[in-house]
Design an enzyme around this catalytic site. Structure first.
Site, PDB file in Angstrom:
ATOM      1  N   HIS A 177      -4.583  35.184  -1.228  1.00 50.08           N
ATOM      2  CA  HIS A 177      -3.719  36.288  -0.786  1.00 50.08           C
ATOM      3  C   HIS A 177      -4.485  37.357  -0.004  1.00 50.08           C
ATOM      4  O   HIS A 177      -3.876  38.186   0.651  1.00 50.08           O
ATOM      5  CB  HIS A 177      -2.961  36.892  -1.964  1.00 50.08           C
ATOM      6  CG  HIS A 177      -3.811  37.732  -2.866  1.00 50.08           C
ATOM      7  ND1 HIS A 177      -4.617  37.201  -3.827  1.00 50.08           N
ATOM      8  CD2 HIS A 177      -3.984  39.065  -2.921  1.00 50.08           C
ATOM      9  CE1 HIS A 177      -5.249  38.180  -4.446  1.00 50.08           C
ATOM     10  NE2 HIS A 177      -4.891  39.326  -3.911  1.00 50.08           N
ATOM     11  N   HIS A 239     -12.260  35.101  -1.968  1.00 49.69           N
ATOM     12  CA  HIS A 239     -11.781  36.206  -1.134  1.00 49.69           C
ATOM     13  C   HIS A 239     -12.834  36.757  -0.170  1.00 49.69           C
ATOM     14  O   HIS A 239     -12.593  36.888   1.030  1.00 49.69           O
ATOM     15  CB  HIS A 239     -11.323  37.373  -2.012  1.00 49.69           C
ATOM     16  CG  HIS A 239     -10.291  37.010  -3.042  1.00 49.69           C
ATOM     17  ND1 HIS A 239      -9.164  36.277  -2.751  1.00 49.69           N
ATOM     18  CD2 HIS A 239     -10.211  37.300  -4.363  1.00 49.69           C
ATOM     19  CE1 HIS A 239      -8.443  36.146  -3.849  1.00 49.69           C
ATOM     20  NE2 HIS A 239      -9.061  36.745  -4.834  1.00 49.69           N
TER      21      HIS A 239
END
Ligand code: NDP
Length: 467
Positions: A177, A239
């Site tokens: 995300h 990430h």
């Protein structure tokens, strides 16, 4: 039959209504991130009609399921017509997701070109993927996987092979995300759509880059997951390496999935531990009791569900270099931790000082520093200027800006791509493997006890010995 259209770009993209099947629909990720993200997408200007089928072993009554979806949608504000239509058609089907007959029934119910989203513990996802091989998937089926994708490079490669036997790579969405965060997406505009930064975005002008994601929150009851992962795997392996890829890559020819993901992959293929040493490139630490964010935080080792002997780090730092003509020699330091005093979430690009200053100018000769906030999205450029402490004295002045924010949450942004069949914001298979390969030597050195596990007080800036 649901309308499935192919875009003129030929990327096999869908514009009609799609059915999203959420496995593990009763779980934390689904209600806390996935459905609110979808709600934010459905409330915004790019809303398209979606049919959601939730599934899991929990026996949820229709009202209970619809109520969960509604409160997830409402958590982000008012729901509009598209979200209301989605609520009117959503359904929940209870069953064992590893039972092939349950899967067959789900596929029949979902109809053409479904999106199957695995919001499940990774081992269960793998078991389902194995079972799906016994069935014929409808053409255009899209598969979405949560992180972690595998537990090391080898298992990620094996999972890639398994998934590749079901659908083509462009229909596989390894979700991260961070790639849906506005501040991260803004890196593309900041770098490739302005004249100021890109010409100096290289080792000639840049001294170092830091990518930092420090949290003030502690474990928050997630010991079962976190104690097995640690800060390096939880944040850096996924990430922060993807943020690095966007910072370090060359300009893509076009903003499509093939070009952008190829450039990101190329940057990561050139990424290695700084000076090649797994022992020197990384540091790790664990928090002791303290006060973070005005809350009393117990020592990590005393948190419920933690096996203190495992030596899981709650703060990790790894320095890498991107061995290309553009970047060779520039350290990229990636750091993330929990229970720290300040929620510092930013990229810091430090420019080199000029080689020469006219004599007669006094004061520090620091170069420019660009800070790009990851959350919130703020930009601050400090530039040398005269007159800060007198007419011929150097100092720094700050140019600050707030980056535009989006009403669509990061999960909504990522889902937007998945529902359209566009893998632009999905992690490509080789990249998922590469991210493991980069950090594996550090993980091995840590597991072998070759690097000390330092300690810091919760609420502090990290171990006192770390500069
Ligand atoms: P949960 O542990 O809450 O599991 C999700 C659901 O999976 C459960 O509600 C359960 O539903 C089902 N499930 C659990 N165990 C089994 C099993 N053995 N067999 C079949 N079904 C099972 O996970 P999360 O929702 O927290 O996370 C889902 C995925 O997302 C994981 O891969 C995680 O790593 C990833 N992730 C999670 C984040 C988070 O903040 N939660 C953040 C980023 C990634 P039921 O009992 O109804 O079948």
């Amino acid at each position: 039959m649901l309308p499935v259209e192919r875009s003129s770009a030929g990327a096999g993209q869908h514009t009609g209504q799609r059915t999203l099947v959420i496995f593990g629909a009763s779980g934390d990720l689904s209600s806390r991130l996935l459905l609110p993200g979808l709600g934010s997408l459905l409330a915004g200007p790019r809303a398209t009609s979606v049919r959601i089928i939730g599934t899991g072993r929990s026996p949820l009554a229709p009202d209970e399921w619809t109520g969960r979806v509604r409160s997830a949608f409402e958590s982000h504000g008012e729901i509009g017509q598209v979200a209301a239509d989605t609520l009117a058609t959503t359904e929940y089907v209870a069953g064992d997701p590893t039972d092939v007959e349950h899967l067959r029934a789900l596929l029949e119910l979902a109809g053409p070109a479904p999106v199957l989203y695995f919001s499940l513990p990774p081992a269960v996802t793998t078991a389902i993927v194995e079972k799906l091989r016994e069935l014929e998937l409808p053409e255009g089926t899209e598969l979405a996987f949560e992180k972690p994708f595998g537990t090391d490079a080898e298992s990620a490669a094996a999972l890639n092979q398994l998934v590749g036997s079901l659908v083509p790579e462009e229909n596989v969405h390894r979700v991260d995300h961070f790639l849906g965060r506005t501040a991260v997406l803004n890196l593309i505009g900041l770098r490739f759509a302005n004249r100021l930064f890109e010409p100096v975005w290289n080792a000639e002008h840049i001294e170092s880059i830091e990518i930092v994601y420090d949290e003030t929150l502690g474990l928050e009851g997630r010991a079962q997951y976190y104690d097995n992962a640690g800060a390096l795997v939880d944040m850096i392996q996924s990430h922060l390496l993807l943020v690095l890829a966007l910072l370090a890559m060359d300009a893509p020819a076009t903003m499509d999935a093939v070009e952008v993901r190829s450039e990101m992959a190329r940057a990561l293929r050139s990424t290695h531990l700084y000076r090649g040493s797994a022992i020197e490139a990384g540091r790790r630490a664990r928090y002791a009791a303290g006060i973070a964010d005005d809350r009393v935080v117990p020592s990590y080792a005393d948190e419920a569900g933690v096996d203190a002997e495992r030596g899981t780090e709650t703060l990790a730092e790894v320095t890498v270099e991107v061995d290309t003509n553009r970047w060779a020699g520039v350290p990229f330091t990636l750091r993330s931790g929990k229970a720290l005093g300040v929620a510092r979430k930013e990229i810091v690009v430090k420019f080199k000082p000029l080689r020469h200053l006219p004599s007669g100018l006094n004061g520090a000769r620091d170069g420019e520093t660009l800070r790009i906030g990851l959350n919130p999205g703020e930009l601050s450029l400090s530039v040398p200027a005269l007159g800060v402490d007198g007419p011929y004295t150097m100092g720094q002045v700050f140019l600050d800006a707030t980056l535009p924010s989006s009403s669509v949450l990061p999960y909504g942004e990522v889902l937007s791509g998945i529902l359209r069949g566009d893998p632009l914001l999905s992690v490509r298979g080789d990249v998922a493997e590469r991210c493991w390969e980069i950090v594996e030597p550090v993980l091995a050195a840590w597991r072998a006890g070759e690097v000390p596990l330092d300690e810091y007080d919760a609420g502090s800036a990290g171990p006192a010995t770390w500069k």
